[in-house]
Design a protein around this motif. Sequence first.
Motif, PDB file in Angstrom:
ATOM      1  N   LEU A  72      -6.763 -79.485  53.867  1.00  0.00           N
ATOM      2  CA  LEU A  72      -5.506 -80.025  52.963  1.00  0.00           C
ATOM      3  C   LEU A  72      -6.114 -80.366  52.185  1.00  0.00           C
ATOM      4  CD1 LEU A  72      -4.433 -82.679  55.795  1.00  0.00           C
ATOM      5  CD2 LEU A  72      -3.631 -80.691  55.237  1.00  0.00           C
ATOM      6  N   SER A  73      -7.427 -80.403  51.419  1.00  0.00           N
ATOM      7  CA  SER A  73      -7.255 -80.742  50.085  1.00  0.00           C
ATOM      8  C   SER A  73      -6.787 -79.354  49.681  1.00  0.00           C
ATOM      9  CB  SER A  73      -8.712 -81.858  49.985  1.00  0.00           C
ATOM     10  OG  SER A  73      -9.259 -82.635  50.364  1.00  0.00           O
ATOM     11  N   ARG A 109      -0.888 -81.119  65.718  1.00  0.00           N
ATOM     12  CA  ARG A 109      -0.778 -82.118  64.682  1.00  0.00           C
ATOM     13  C   ARG A 109       0.403 -82.166  63.962  1.00  0.00           C
ATOM     14  NH1 ARG A 109      -6.031 -85.009  62.085  1.00  0.00           N
ATOM     15  NH2 ARG A 109      -4.001 -87.419  62.215  1.00  0.00           N
ATOM     16  N   GLY A 110       0.845 -81.112  63.466  1.00  0.00           N
ATOM     17  CA  GLY A 110       2.299 -81.472  62.081  1.00  0.00           C
ATOM     18  C   GLY A 110       1.785 -81.167  60.805  1.00  0.00           C
ATOM     19  N   LEU A 111       0.155 -80.485  60.802  1.00  0.00           N
ATOM     20  CA  LEU A 111      -0.221 -80.836  59.072  1.00  0.00           C
ATOM     21  C   LEU A 111      -0.105 -79.586  57.993  1.00  0.00           C
ATOM     22  CD1 LEU A 111      -3.999 -82.981  59.974  1.00  0.00           C
ATOM     23  CD2 LEU A 111      -1.196 -83.826  59.803  1.00  0.00           C
ATOM     24  N   ILE A 112       0.252 -79.141  58.786  1.00  0.00           N
ATOM     25  CA  ILE A 112       0.583 -77.101  59.269  1.00  0.00           C
ATOM     26  C   ILE A 112       1.190 -76.532  59.189  1.00  0.00           C
ATOM     27  CG2 ILE A 112      -1.664 -76.765  57.666  1.00  0.00           C
ATOM     28  CD1 ILE A 112      -3.142 -75.675  59.610  1.00  0.00           C
ATOM     29  N   THR A 113       1.306 -75.508  58.595  1.00  0.00           N
ATOM     30  CA  THR A 113       2.157 -73.980  59.198  1.00  0.00           C
ATOM     31  C   THR A 113       1.531 -73.159  59.566  1.00  0.00           C
ATOM     32  OG1 THR A 113       3.202 -73.334  58.212  1.00  0.00           O
ATOM     33  CG2 THR A 113       4.656 -75.061  59.507  1.00  0.00           C
ATOM     34  N   ARG A 114       1.442 -72.095  60.458  1.00  0.00           N
ATOM     35  CA  ARG A 114       0.594 -71.140  60.343  1.00  0.00           C
ATOM     36  C   ARG A 114       1.699 -69.686  60.627  1.00  0.00           C
ATOM     37  NH1 ARG A 114      -4.764 -70.400  63.650  1.00  0.00           N
ATOM     38  NH2 ARG A 114      -3.097 -71.118  65.326  1.00  0.00           N
ATOM     39  N   GLU A 115       2.014 -69.024  59.428  1.00  0.00           N
ATOM     40  CA  GLU A 115       3.124 -67.926  59.856  1.00  0.00           C
ATOM     41  C   GLU A 115       2.865 -66.906  59.139  1.00  0.00           C
ATOM     42  OE1 GLU A 115       5.965 -69.836  56.926  1.00  0.00           O
ATOM     43  OE2 GLU A 115       6.202 -71.347  57.465  1.00  0.00           O
ATOM     44  N   ARG A 116       3.259 -65.704  60.134  1.00  0.00           N
ATOM     45  CA  ARG A 116       3.350 -64.300  59.116  1.00  0.00           C
ATOM     46  C   ARG A 116       3.875 -63.622  57.575  1.00  0.00           C
ATOM     47  NH1 ARG A 116       2.029 -60.614  63.439  1.00  0.00           N
ATOM     48  NH2 ARG A 116       2.639 -61.285  65.700  1.00  0.00           N
ATOM     49  N   ALA A 123      -1.160 -60.418  58.859  1.00  0.00           N
ATOM     50  CA  ALA A 123      -2.119 -60.772  58.288  1.00  0.00           C
ATOM     51  C   ALA A 123      -1.344 -62.542  58.776  1.00  0.00           C
ATOM     52  CB  ALA A 123      -1.759 -60.543  56.919  1.00  0.00           C
ATOM     53  N   ALA A 124      -1.930 -63.456  58.450  1.00  0.00           N
ATOM     54  CA  ALA A 124      -1.780 -65.445  58.202  1.00  0.00           C
ATOM     55  C   ALA A 124      -1.375 -65.657  57.719  1.00  0.00           C
ATOM     56  CB  ALA A 124      -1.631 -65.877  59.881  1.00  0.00           C
ATOM     57  N   MET A 125      -0.782 -66.534  57.130  1.00  0.00           N
ATOM     58  CA  MET A 125      -0.767 -67.549  55.827  1.00  0.00           C
ATOM     59  C   MET A 125      -0.294 -69.013  56.088  1.00  0.00           C
ATOM     60  SD  MET A 125      -0.642 -67.774  52.249  1.00  0.00           S
ATOM     61  CE  MET A 125       0.619 -66.033  51.944  1.00  0.00           C
ATOM     62  N   ILE A 126      -1.106 -70.276  55.674  1.00  0.00           N
ATOM     63  CA  ILE A 126      -1.807 -71.084  56.366  1.00  0.00           C
ATOM     64  C   ILE A 126      -0.797 -72.347  55.369  1.00  0.00           C
ATOM     65  CG2 ILE A 126      -2.608 -73.385  56.514  1.00  0.00           C
ATOM     66  CD1 ILE A 126      -2.637 -71.007  58.936  1.00  0.00           C
ATOM     67  N   THR A 127       0.743 -72.983  55.297  1.00  0.00           N
ATOM     68  CA  THR A 127       0.944 -73.738  54.135  1.00  0.00           C
ATOM     69  C   THR A 127       0.724 -75.523  55.175  1.00  0.00           C
ATOM     70  OG1 THR A 127       2.566 -71.486  54.498  1.00  0.00           O
ATOM     71  CG2 THR A 127       2.953 -74.328  54.471  1.00  0.00           C
ATOM     72  N   LEU A 128       1.039 -75.852  53.658  1.00  0.00           N
ATOM     73  CA  LEU A 128       0.806 -77.164  53.906  1.00  0.00           C
ATOM     74  C   LEU A 128       2.453 -77.735  54.585  1.00  0.00           C
ATOM     75  CD1 LEU A 128      -1.145 -79.837  53.820  1.00  0.00           C
ATOM     76  CD2 LEU A 128      -0.367 -79.843  51.374  1.00  0.00           C
ATOM     77  N   THR A 129       2.375 -78.391  55.394  1.00  0.00           N
ATOM     78  CA  THR A 129       3.989 -79.416  55.507  1.00  0.00           C
ATOM     79  C   THR A 129       3.641 -81.051  54.344  1.00  0.00           C
ATOM     80  OG1 THR A 129       2.712 -80.593  57.006  1.00  0.00           O
ATOM     81  CG2 THR A 129       3.496 -78.560  57.908  1.00  0.00           C
ATOM     82  N   ASP A 130       4.926 -81.359  55.195  1.00  0.00           N
ATOM     83  CA  ASP A 130       5.324 -82.617  54.221  1.00  0.00           C
ATOM     84  C   ASP A 130       4.089 -83.573  54.899  1.00  0.00           C
ATOM     85  OD1 ASP A 130       7.648 -81.640  53.289  1.00  0.00           O
ATOM     86  OD2 ASP A 130       9.002 -82.160  53.988  1.00  0.00           O
ATOM     87  N   ALA A 131       4.036 -83.410  56.379  1.00  0.00           N
ATOM     88  CA  ALA A 131       3.273 -84.500  57.141  1.00  0.00           C
ATOM     89  C   ALA A 131       2.023 -84.354  56.201  1.00  0.00           C
ATOM     90  CB  ALA A 131       2.623 -84.764  58.301  1.00  0.00           C
ATOM     91  N   ARG A 133       0.958 -83.009  53.563  1.00  0.00           N
ATOM     92  CA  ARG A 133       1.036 -83.658  52.081  1.00  0.00           C
ATOM     93  C   ARG A 133       1.116 -85.107  51.951  1.00  0.00           C
ATOM     94  NH1 ARG A 133       1.714 -80.827  47.831  1.00  0.00           N
ATOM     95  NH2 ARG A 133       2.319 -78.839  49.136  1.00  0.00           N
ATOM     96  N   ASP A 134       1.874 -86.494  52.717  1.00  0.00           N
ATOM     97  CA  ASP A 134       1.660 -87.278  53.501  1.00  0.00           C
ATOM     98  C   ASP A 134      -0.109 -87.509  53.325  1.00  0.00           C
ATOM     99  OD1 ASP A 134       4.060 -87.204  52.096  1.00  0.00           O
ATOM    100  OD2 ASP A 134       4.883 -87.755  54.067  1.00  0.00           O
ATOM    101  N   ALA A 135      -0.752 -86.488  54.383  1.00  0.00           N
ATOM    102  CA  ALA A 135      -1.472 -87.246  55.230  1.00  0.00           C
ATOM    103  C   ALA A 135      -2.507 -87.190  53.630  1.00  0.00           C
ATOM    104  CB  ALA A 135      -2.276 -86.439  55.974  1.00  0.00           C
ATOM    105  N   ILE A 136      -2.745 -86.111  53.473  1.00  0.00           N
ATOM    106  CA  ILE A 136      -4.548 -86.003  52.009  1.00  0.00           C
ATOM    107  C   ILE A 136      -3.571 -86.945  50.686  1.00  0.00           C
ATOM    108  CG2 ILE A 136      -3.041 -83.655  50.921  1.00  0.00           C
ATOM    109  CD1 ILE A 136      -6.500 -84.540  51.874  1.00  0.00           C
ATOM    110  N   LEU A 137      -2.663 -87.205  50.429  1.00  0.00           N
ATOM    111  CA  LEU A 137      -2.345 -87.631  49.280  1.00  0.00           C
ATOM    112  C   LEU A 137      -2.725 -89.268  49.507  1.00  0.00           C
ATOM    113  CD1 LEU A 137       1.306 -86.163  48.015  1.00  0.00           C
ATOM    114  CD2 LEU A 137      -0.770 -86.210  47.099  1.00  0.00           C
ATOM    115  N   ALA A 138      -2.327 -89.701  50.720  1.00  0.00           N
ATOM    116  CA  ALA A 138      -3.092 -91.334  51.090  1.00  0.00           C
ATOM    117  C   ALA A 138      -4.727 -90.941  50.929  1.00  0.00           C
ATOM    118  CB  ALA A 138      -3.154 -91.294  52.592  1.00  0.00           C
ATOM    119  N   ALA A 139      -4.814 -90.055  51.686  1.00  0.00           N
ATOM    120  CA  ALA A 139      -6.602 -90.291  52.392  1.00  0.00           C
ATOM    121  C   ALA A 139      -7.495 -89.878  50.994  1.00  0.00           C
ATOM    122  CB  ALA A 139      -7.153 -88.806  53.047  1.00  0.00           C
ATOM    123  N   LEU A 140      -7.460 -89.263  49.494  1.00  0.00           N
ATOM    124  CA  LEU A 140      -7.649 -88.894  48.820  1.00  0.00           C
ATOM    125  C   LEU A 140      -7.862 -90.074  47.522  1.00  0.00           C
ATOM    126  CD1 LEU A 140      -5.762 -86.077  46.892  1.00  0.00           C
ATOM    127  CD2 LEU A 140      -8.271 -85.721  47.784  1.00  0.00           C
TER     128      LEU A 140
END
Length: 224
Positions: A72-73, A109-116, A123-131, A133-140
């Motif tokens: 997530l970072s 867990r809804g933390l990321i999405t995995r899309e073509r 190939a795949a692209m991993i994308t940060l979800t709003d959930a 981003r909220d999780a990592i901003l709270a954890a940092l």
Amino acid sequence: MSPDVNPAANPAATPPADRPERWHRSEPGDLLSPHEDHAWQSFLEMQVRFWRKLAHLLQHETGLSEPEFAILSALARSPGGRLRPFELSGVTQFEKSRLHHQLTRMVGRGLITRERCPDAARAAMITLTDAGRDAILAALPRRAAHIREWLIEPLDAGRLAALTEASDAILEKLRVDETVGPDPVATTTAEADTGGCATDIDDTGGCATEPDACAADPGGCPAD
């Protein structure tokens, strides 16, 4: 010192009870001196206890594991919150199958999405979800507080400078050591500069378009 804290202890002072004759045949320079052994044992136990403490605090206070925090970072720092799977392998140091399953859990867990990837069908692209981003901003901020409490605060300015200098010296030697292959962090940075989408892990869970890697390690390609 408990056994689980010291899994790789180097016996520099006490001979193994089952091999005393081999111990006594060792040359003095073959083993660590008491001073060297003390440095090694302290370093090893500090590392194990430090990361155990930080992992426990992170999980308890944020609900994130260390791999989740690292992924997530990295995504939060990337443009658009998106990275290719091979770039994340440099962050986590995971081999392909383990990274695949880690990403699958985080998708669940809804933390990321995995899309073509639009530029490469397999190939795949991993994308940060709003959930995510909220999780990592709270954890940092919590991670920063934990580092200050358990690494910075126990040391005065002189000892902190000495720790930094010692760490840099060891890192310099490790970074130029090619016996374990290329530096995954450096490789990730270099490959990221080429642009486009990765073809190392696809979003179907199968082996993607790195035949050499799959041939070298058939068990490393996800079977699901």
